[in-house]
Scaffold this motif. Structure first.
Motif, PDB file in Angstrom:
ATOM      1  N   VAL A 166       4.214   1.555   2.150  1.00 46.73           N
ATOM      2  CA  VAL A 166       5.335   2.327   1.599  1.00 46.73           C
ATOM      3  C   VAL A 166       4.962   3.806   1.616  1.00 46.73           C
ATOM      4  O   VAL A 166       3.936   4.197   1.052  1.00 46.73           O
ATOM      5  N   THR A 167       5.796   4.613   2.258  1.00 43.76           N
ATOM      6  CA  THR A 167       5.487   6.036   2.401  1.00 43.76           C
ATOM      7  C   THR A 167       6.539   6.905   1.706  1.00 43.76           C
ATOM      8  O   THR A 167       7.735   6.777   1.981  1.00 43.76           O
ATOM      9  N   ALA A 168       6.043   7.744   0.799  1.00 46.01           N
ATOM     10  CA  ALA A 168       6.893   8.783   0.197  1.00 46.01           C
ATOM     11  C   ALA A 168       6.773  10.039   1.061  1.00 46.01           C
ATOM     12  O   ALA A 168       5.661  10.465   1.386  1.00 46.01           O
ATOM     13  N   ASP A 169       7.914  10.628   1.441  1.00 48.62           N
ATOM     14  CA  ASP A 169       7.896  11.785   2.326  1.00 48.62           C
ATOM     15  C   ASP A 169       8.619  12.967   1.685  1.00 48.62           C
ATOM     16  O   ASP A 169       8.956  12.944   0.489  1.00 48.62           O
ATOM     17  N   ALA A 188       0.881  -1.171   0.000  1.00 48.00           N
ATOM     18  CA  ALA A 188       0.000   0.000   0.000  1.00 48.00           C
ATOM     19  C   ALA A 188       0.917   1.218   0.000  1.00 48.00           C
ATOM     20  O   ALA A 188       1.846   1.303   0.808  1.00 48.00           O
ATOM     21  N   VAL A 189       0.681   2.132  -0.927  1.00 49.06           N
ATOM     22  CA  VAL A 189       1.577   3.269  -1.118  1.00 49.06           C
ATOM     23  C   VAL A 189       0.918   4.534  -0.583  1.00 49.06           C
ATOM     24  O   VAL A 189      -0.216   4.859  -0.953  1.00 49.06           O
ATOM     25  N   PHE A 190       1.627   5.241   0.294  1.00 52.86           N
ATOM     26  CA  PHE A 190       1.094   6.451   0.924  1.00 52.86           C
ATOM     27  C   PHE A 190       1.979   7.653   0.597  1.00 52.86           C
ATOM     28  O   PHE A 190       3.204   7.539   0.657  1.00 52.86           O
ATOM     29  N   PRO A 191       1.379   8.804   0.316  1.00 54.41           N
ATOM     30  CA  PRO A 191       2.141  10.053   0.425  1.00 54.41           C
ATOM     31  C   PRO A 191       2.027  10.547   1.872  1.00 54.41           C
ATOM     32  O   PRO A 191       0.963  10.432   2.479  1.00 54.41           O
ATOM     33  N   LEU A 192       3.104  11.052   2.413  1.00 52.88           N
ATOM     34  CA  LEU A 192       3.002  11.634   3.755  1.00 52.88           C
ATOM     35  C   LEU A 192       2.041  12.821   3.730  1.00 52.88           C
ATOM     36  O   LEU A 192       1.253  13.021   4.643  1.00 52.88           O
ATOM     37  N   GLN A 212       5.461  14.049  -3.908  1.00 53.24           N
ATOM     38  CA  GLN A 212       5.167  12.787  -3.220  1.00 53.24           C
ATOM     39  C   GLN A 212       4.137  11.965  -3.991  1.00 53.24           C
ATOM     40  O   GLN A 212       4.262  10.742  -4.124  1.00 53.24           O
ATOM     41  N   MET A 213       3.110  12.639  -4.522  1.00 51.72           N
ATOM     42  CA  MET A 213       2.090  11.919  -5.293  1.00 51.72           C
ATOM     43  C   MET A 213       2.687  11.325  -6.572  1.00 51.72           C
ATOM     44  O   MET A 213       2.314  10.225  -6.988  1.00 51.72           O
ATOM     45  N   THR A 214       3.621  12.029  -7.172  1.00 49.76           N
ATOM     46  CA  THR A 214       4.280  11.514  -8.379  1.00 49.76           C
ATOM     47  C   THR A 214       5.066  10.250  -8.052  1.00 49.76           C
ATOM     48  O   THR A 214       5.004   9.251  -8.783  1.00 49.76           O
ATOM     49  N   ILE A 215       5.794  10.269  -6.932  1.00 49.64           N
ATOM     50  CA  ILE A 215       6.552   9.081  -6.511  1.00 49.64           C
ATOM     51  C   ILE A 215       5.603   7.919  -6.211  1.00 49.64           C
ATOM     52  O   ILE A 215       5.857   6.776  -6.611  1.00 49.64           O
ATOM     53  N   CYS A 216       4.501   8.205  -5.527  1.00 49.07           N
ATOM     54  CA  CYS A 216       3.519   7.160  -5.225  1.00 49.07           C
ATOM     55  C   CYS A 216       2.953   6.535  -6.493  1.00 49.07           C
ATOM     56  O   CYS A 216       2.818   5.302  -6.600  1.00 49.07           O
ATOM     57  N   ASN A 217       2.621   7.354  -7.460  1.00 46.41           N
ATOM     58  CA  ASN A 217       2.090   6.841  -8.727  1.00 46.41           C
ATOM     59  C   ASN A 217       3.135   6.022  -9.474  1.00 46.41           C
ATOM     60  O   ASN A 217       2.811   4.990 -10.085  1.00 46.41           O
ATOM     61  N   ASP A 218       4.386   6.471  -9.422  1.00 43.53           N
ATOM     62  CA  ASP A 218       5.458   5.724 -10.096  1.00 43.53           C
ATOM     63  C   ASP A 218       5.634   4.346  -9.464  1.00 43.53           C
ATOM     64  O   ASP A 218       5.769   3.334 -10.171  1.00 43.53           O
ATOM     65  N   ILE A 219       5.627   4.281  -8.120  1.00 40.92           N
ATOM     66  CA  ILE A 219       5.762   2.993  -7.427  1.00 40.92           C
ATOM     67  C   ILE A 219       4.578   2.091  -7.747  1.00 40.92           C
ATOM     68  O   ILE A 219       4.735   0.903  -8.063  1.00 40.92           O
ATOM     69  N   HIS A 220       3.387   2.658  -7.668  1.00 36.58           N
ATOM     70  CA  HIS A 220       2.166   1.893  -7.961  1.00 36.58           C
ATOM     71  C   HIS A 220       2.217   1.296  -9.366  1.00 36.58           C
ATOM     72  O   HIS A 220       1.919   0.105  -9.550  1.00 36.58           O
ATOM     73  N   ASN A 221       2.616   2.089 -10.347  1.00 35.79           N
ATOM     74  CA  ASN A 221       2.656   1.612 -11.725  1.00 35.79           C
ATOM     75  C   ASN A 221       3.713   0.532 -11.932  1.00 35.79           C
ATOM     76  O   ASN A 221       3.529  -0.374 -12.758  1.00 35.79           O
ATOM     77  N   LEU A 222       4.807   0.612 -11.185  1.00 41.62           N
ATOM     78  CA  LEU A 222       5.817  -0.437 -11.265  1.00 41.62           C
ATOM     79  C   LEU A 222       5.313  -1.739 -10.656  1.00 41.62           C
ATOM     80  O   LEU A 222       5.458  -2.818 -11.253  1.00 41.62           O
ATOM     81  N   VAL A 223       4.702  -1.646  -9.487  1.00 43.04           N
ATOM     82  CA  VAL A 223       4.287  -2.850  -8.759  1.00 43.04           C
ATOM     83  C   VAL A 223       3.169  -3.593  -9.479  1.00 43.04           C
ATOM     84  O   VAL A 223       3.157  -4.833  -9.515  1.00 43.04           O
ATOM     85  N   ILE A 224       2.220  -2.875 -10.062  1.00 43.32           N
ATOM     86  CA  ILE A 224       1.089  -3.564 -10.703  1.00 43.32           C
ATOM     87  C   ILE A 224       1.510  -4.326 -11.961  1.00 43.32           C
ATOM     88  O   ILE A 224       0.725  -5.105 -12.502  1.00 43.32           O
ATOM     89  N   GLU A 225       2.746  -4.120 -12.408  1.00 39.28           N
ATOM     90  CA  GLU A 225       3.254  -4.909 -13.533  1.00 39.28           C
ATOM     91  C   GLU A 225       3.548  -6.344 -13.108  1.00 39.28           C
ATOM     92  O   GLU A 225       3.552  -7.256 -13.924  1.00 39.28           O
ATOM     93  N   TRP A 226       3.827  -6.563 -11.802  1.00 40.08           N
ATOM     94  CA  TRP A 226       4.165  -7.913 -11.334  1.00 40.08           C
ATOM     95  C   TRP A 226       3.422  -8.332 -10.064  1.00 40.08           C
ATOM     96  O   TRP A 226       3.483  -9.495  -9.665  1.00 40.08           O
ATOM     97  N   GLY A 227       2.713  -7.401  -9.420  1.00 40.90           N
ATOM     98  CA  GLY A 227       2.003  -7.714  -8.174  1.00 40.90           C
ATOM     99  C   GLY A 227       0.735  -6.900  -8.052  1.00 40.90           C
ATOM    100  O   GLY A 227       0.076  -6.603  -9.058  1.00 40.90           O
ATOM    101  N   SER A 228       0.389  -6.530  -6.838  1.00 43.38           N
ATOM    102  CA  SER A 228      -0.820  -5.732  -6.614  1.00 43.38           C
ATOM    103  C   SER A 228      -0.481  -4.580  -5.682  1.00 43.38           C
ATOM    104  O   SER A 228       0.315  -4.718  -4.753  1.00 43.38           O
ATOM    105  N   SER A 229      -1.107  -3.448  -5.932  1.00 45.29           N
ATOM    106  CA  SER A 229      -0.790  -2.233  -5.195  1.00 45.29           C
ATOM    107  C   SER A 229      -2.025  -1.351  -5.092  1.00 45.29           C
ATOM    108  O   SER A 229      -2.932  -1.436  -5.920  1.00 45.29           O
ATOM    109  N   THR A 230      -2.027  -0.517  -4.071  1.00 43.36           N
ATOM    110  CA  THR A 230      -3.080   0.485  -3.941  1.00 43.36           C
ATOM    111  C   THR A 230      -2.462   1.751  -3.355  1.00 43.36           C
ATOM    112  O   THR A 230      -1.487   1.678  -2.603  1.00 43.36           O
ATOM    113  N   ILE A 231      -3.011   2.893  -3.745  1.00 43.05           N
ATOM    114  CA  ILE A 231      -2.575   4.176  -3.186  1.00 43.05           C
ATOM    115  C   ILE A 231      -3.644   4.648  -2.223  1.00 43.05           C
ATOM    116  O   ILE A 231      -4.823   4.720  -2.564  1.00 43.05           O
TER     117      ILE A 231
END
Length: 286
Positions: A239-242, A187-191, A198-217
């Motif tokens: 996972v927290t982006a700060d 689960a990806v959080f912006p602080l 922070q939202m850009t980093i969260c979206n980047d992580i989410h898009n990477l993870v959903i290629e091989w697993g599952s993720s939510t923001i």
């Protein structure tokens, strides 16, 4: 050549007189089973093998605790007319007690013999010599998917009491699922959801993870409440982006079970292997 197996999954129907206990006993359920064909000489060995293999699978792959499961061998007066031996792997269900989870049966040659008689087809294995044709023995592990899911959820569920520094009690509900079984890998959080970086980093992580697993923001509420929400549904890592993430290229990973936190680089989210290796390495140093 023998041995070989055929696995299948499908609907089963039983004339249950008293269905109940949530999904423990239902008239319709999904069932998985393996038909393992082997020689007469190796049947006992394979029967013992599949009992232990199924139990190890429950522990190692599905995360059931060793003290929550046991093996019970059927007495002679319990056996079905076709069975040479049957063992149940039982689970200690809350409010129900010990109940069958996974059955393993040595069905002998009954199945193929009866099918052969009904179909007038020879269902035998050719050994390739003058006395070559033998009817294989069938070893059958069978498990209901619904009951298996119930056992996993029951064993993973826990309400633990956390005592703060000032002595205040704070209960925490946790679903300690194996990380491969969790509904979300991360689960990806912006602080701060108002911070565009922070939202850009969260979206980047989410898009990477959903290629091989599952993720939510998740951006709703304070960070502590987000942690608790994902503890309850079994998300293994938050996972927290700060405010430092843009500068150092790292994010904070919080472990569901221990609540420990480590910093890991953004580059490891490209695959399950690199992410889990980085997380395990980080927590091993704590």
């Amino acid at each position: 050549p023998l041995p070989f197996g055929i696995g299948q999954i499908g609907k089963s129907f039983r004339n249950e007189i008293s269905p109940g206990n949530f999904i423990f006993r239902t008239r319709e359920f999904d069932q998985m089973e393996l038909q393992w064909f082997c020689s007469e000489e190796s049947a006992e060995e394979w029967y013992s093998h599949w009992i232990l293999a199924c139990k190890e699978f429950l522990k190692d792959k599905l995360g059931l605790r060793n003290d929550s499961i046991r093996i019970r061998n059927h007495a002679a007066d319990e056996l079905a007319h076709y069975a040479r031996a049957t063992s149940d792997i039982e689970f200690n269900f809350p409010s129900i007690g010990w109940g069958e989870l996974w059955g393993i049966a040595n069905r002998g040659i009954h199945d193929l013999t009866m099918h052969s008689k009904a179909s007038n087809e020879e269902l035998v294995h050719d050994l390739g010599n003058s006395n070559s044709k033998v009817t294989p023995v069938v070893i059958e592990p069978a498990v209901g998917v619904n009951r298996l899911i119930l056992a996993i959820l029951c064993d993973a569920y826990e309400v633990e009491n956390i005592v703060s520094a000032n002595g205040k009690s704070n209960p925490r509900t946790v679903l300690r699922l194996k990380r491969d079984l969790a509904p979300f890998t991360v689960a990806v959080f912006p602080l701060s959801a108002k911070d565009d970086a922070q939202m850009t980093i969260c979206n980047d992580i989410h898009n990477l993870v959903i290629e091989w697993g599952s993720s939510t923001i998740d951006t709703k509420g304070k960070i502590g409440k987000r942690y608790r929400r994902h503890d309850e549904i079994g998300t293994p890592y938050c996972v927290t982006a700060d405010f430092e993430s843009s500068a150092d290229g790292c994010v904070t990973v919080r472990d569901r079970d221990t609540m420990n936190q480590v910093r890991i680089p953004l580059s490891v989210f490209v695959s399950k292997k690199t992410l889990f290796e980085a997380i395990d390495a980080g927590f091993s140093k704590l």
